[in-house]
Scaffold this motif. Structure first.
Motif, PDB file in Angstrom:
ATOM      1  N   ASP A  86       0.893  -1.157   0.000  1.00 11.43           N
ATOM      2  CA  ASP A  86       0.000   0.000   0.000  1.00 11.43           C
ATOM      3  C   ASP A  86       0.932   1.207   0.000  1.00 11.43           C
ATOM      4  O   ASP A  86       1.466   1.593   1.041  1.00 11.43           O
ATOM      5  N   ALA A  87       1.160   1.784  -1.172  1.00 10.81           N
ATOM      6  CA  ALA A  87       2.274   2.721  -1.342  1.00 10.81           C
ATOM      7  C   ALA A  87       1.795   4.132  -1.647  1.00 10.81           C
ATOM      8  O   ALA A  87       0.741   4.348  -2.256  1.00 10.81           O
ATOM      9  N   VAL A  88       2.611   5.099  -1.246  1.00  5.02           N
ATOM     10  CA  VAL A  88       2.368   6.502  -1.546  1.00  5.02           C
ATOM     11  C   VAL A  88       3.698   7.167  -1.834  1.00  5.02           C
ATOM     12  O   VAL A  88       4.727   6.831  -1.246  1.00  5.02           O
ATOM     13  N   GLU A  90       5.694  10.814  -1.940  1.00  5.27           N
ATOM     14  CA  GLU A  90       5.703  12.194  -1.468  1.00  5.27           C
ATOM     15  C   GLU A  90       6.797  12.960  -2.209  1.00  5.27           C
ATOM     16  O   GLU A  90       7.957  12.538  -2.219  1.00  5.27           O
ATOM     17  N   ASP A 103       1.412  14.642  -2.730  1.00  5.14           N
ATOM     18  CA  ASP A 103       1.355  13.201  -2.502  1.00  5.14           C
ATOM     19  C   ASP A 103       0.559  12.519  -3.608  1.00  5.14           C
ATOM     20  O   ASP A 103      -0.377  13.089  -4.168  1.00  5.14           O
ATOM     21  N   SER A 104       0.952  11.271  -3.880  1.00  6.92           N
ATOM     22  CA  SER A 104       0.198  10.481  -4.847  1.00  6.92           C
ATOM     23  C   SER A 104       0.224   9.016  -4.426  1.00  6.92           C
ATOM     24  O   SER A 104       1.303   8.425  -4.273  1.00  6.92           O
ATOM     25  N   PHE A 105      -0.948   8.449  -4.201  1.00  2.89           N
ATOM     26  CA  PHE A 105      -1.045   7.023  -3.899  1.00  2.89           C
ATOM     27  C   PHE A 105      -0.881   6.231  -5.191  1.00  2.89           C
ATOM     28  O   PHE A 105      -1.409   6.607  -6.244  1.00  2.89           O
ATOM     29  N   ILE A 106      -0.140   5.127  -5.104  1.00  4.54           N
ATOM     30  CA  ILE A 106       0.009   4.264  -6.278  1.00  4.54           C
ATOM     31  C   ILE A 106      -1.259   3.425  -6.398  1.00  4.54           C
ATOM     32  O   ILE A 106      -1.559   2.618  -5.510  1.00  4.54           O
ATOM     33  N   TYR A 131       3.112   9.636 -13.313  1.00  2.96           N
ATOM     34  CA  TYR A 131       4.210   9.113 -12.489  1.00  2.96           C
ATOM     35  C   TYR A 131       4.739   7.817 -13.101  1.00  2.96           C
ATOM     36  O   TYR A 131       3.977   7.021 -13.658  1.00  2.96           O
ATOM     37  N   GLU A 193       6.513  -1.481   7.126  1.00  2.00           N
ATOM     38  CA  GLU A 193       6.706  -0.187   6.462  1.00  2.00           C
ATOM     39  C   GLU A 193       8.174   0.011   6.132  1.00  2.00           C
ATOM     40  O   GLU A 193       9.047  -0.213   6.970  1.00  2.00           O
ATOM     41  N   ASP A 195      10.467   3.136   4.411  1.00  2.00           N
ATOM     42  CA  ASP A 195      10.524   4.498   3.896  1.00  2.00           C
ATOM     43  C   ASP A 195      11.823   4.667   3.113  1.00  2.00           C
ATOM     44  O   ASP A 195      12.912   4.502   3.667  1.00  2.00           O
TER      45      ASP A 195
END
Length: 299
Positions: A86-88, A90, A103-106, A131, A193, A195
């Motif tokens: 579950d990726a985003v 920034e 921000d953009s959620f994949i 993207y 998670e 980062d």
């Protein structure tokens, strides 16, 4: 005298063997994941994937955790790269000297492509609404582990949230060029998670203050899959997120061990010749004393 010499030789042989074993036994925190050879990739120069571009119905799905599953199939339709997350993304930049963030959620319906033609390197691209995310994978020289070699994020500067950035018509590019998540081949990497910090490259002449982060939550990842279409056994993540290049620590340790060995060897040679000299002088004195005694007795 011969026995003394043998004892001296045996003593320094044992010292040499001990130091050699110490050098070979040097262990460092991340020695199992040495800095491997570097293979350069570029999203603009890589050849097309070995399979056709995935259709939305097969690109991704979601499991019960809400994470999307991104799958790239190689030749024969067999899965060779599998990613669940579950990726985003920034992206941070300066606007009127103030830092802004977009921000953009994949999405789970992103397009997936890749290449698995080579045995020791592969890549996956995930594209969605302006993207493009490129993940390059490689194996360590012995082939025991796979890892993410680098990450490249490309963003279309014509997107509304980036129109204020002075890019001179060039795409926005961010990278992570250090080794990530080394994992035994045949296993999948799993972590709640991860980062990944993304930085610019000066060669791209980036705008000031540009940086980013790729957040991979509920992550499970496995490239170099040639058997089956599901994840292999999991390799759980460790607390550390970055891995050092071990070349310098190993070089320092080896240099120190060699210096100690040379010192001990030099001392051994010095002691050997000193003992030989003492023994020679002692024997000379004894012979002179015997000759003198014989002369006195003869007279």
């Amino acid at each position: 005298m011969a026995q003394q010499e043998m004892a001296v030789h045996l003593k320094y042989f044992l010292i040499y063997a001990t130091i050699s074993s110490m050098v070979s036994a040097i262990t460092l925190p991340n020695q199992i994941t040495p800095r491997p050879r570097h293979t350069k990739f570029s999203s603009s120069t890589t050849e097309p994937g070995s399979g056709s571009l995935a259709t939305p119905s097969s690109t991704a799905s979601k499991d019960n955790s809400g994470a999307a599953i991104y799958r790239y199939n190689g030749n024969g339709g067999t899965t060779c790269i599998l990613l669940k997350t579950d990726a985003v993304v920034e992206v941070k930049f300066l606007l009127h000297n103030l830092e802004e963030q977009a921000d953009s959620f994949i999405p789970d319906k992103a397009l997936v492509d890749g290449n698995c033609k080579k045995e020791d390197t592969s890549f996956m691209t995930i594209s969605w609404s302006g993207y493009n995310l490129l993940l390059n994978f490689a194996k360590t020289p012995g082939g025991e582990r796979w890892y993410i070699e680098n990450v490249e994020l490309t963003v279309n500067p014509d997107l509304p949230q980036f129109k204020s950035i002075q890019t001179h018509g060039n795409p926005i590019k961010l990278y992570h060029k250090e080794m990530l998540i080394p994992t035994p081949v045949g296993k999948s990497y799993a972590c709640q998670e991860v980062d990944i910090e993304l930085q610019t490259d000066e060669e791209d002449n980036p705008p000031a203050g540009l940086r980013g982060t790729l957040l991979l939550r509920l992550l499970q990842l496995q490239p170099f899959m040639y058997k089956g279409n599901d994840f292999g056994p999991t390799f759980e993540c460790k607390p550390q997120r970055t891995y050092r290049d071990e070349t310098a620590p190993i070089a320092v340790g080896s240099t120190l061990a060699i210096a100690v060995l040379m010192t001990v060897t030099g001392y051994g040679i010095f002691r050997y010749f000193k003992i030989k000299n003492v023994q020679y002088n002692t024997m000379e004195k004894i012979l002179r004393k015997d000759i003198k005694s014989d002369v006195i007795d003869g007279s």
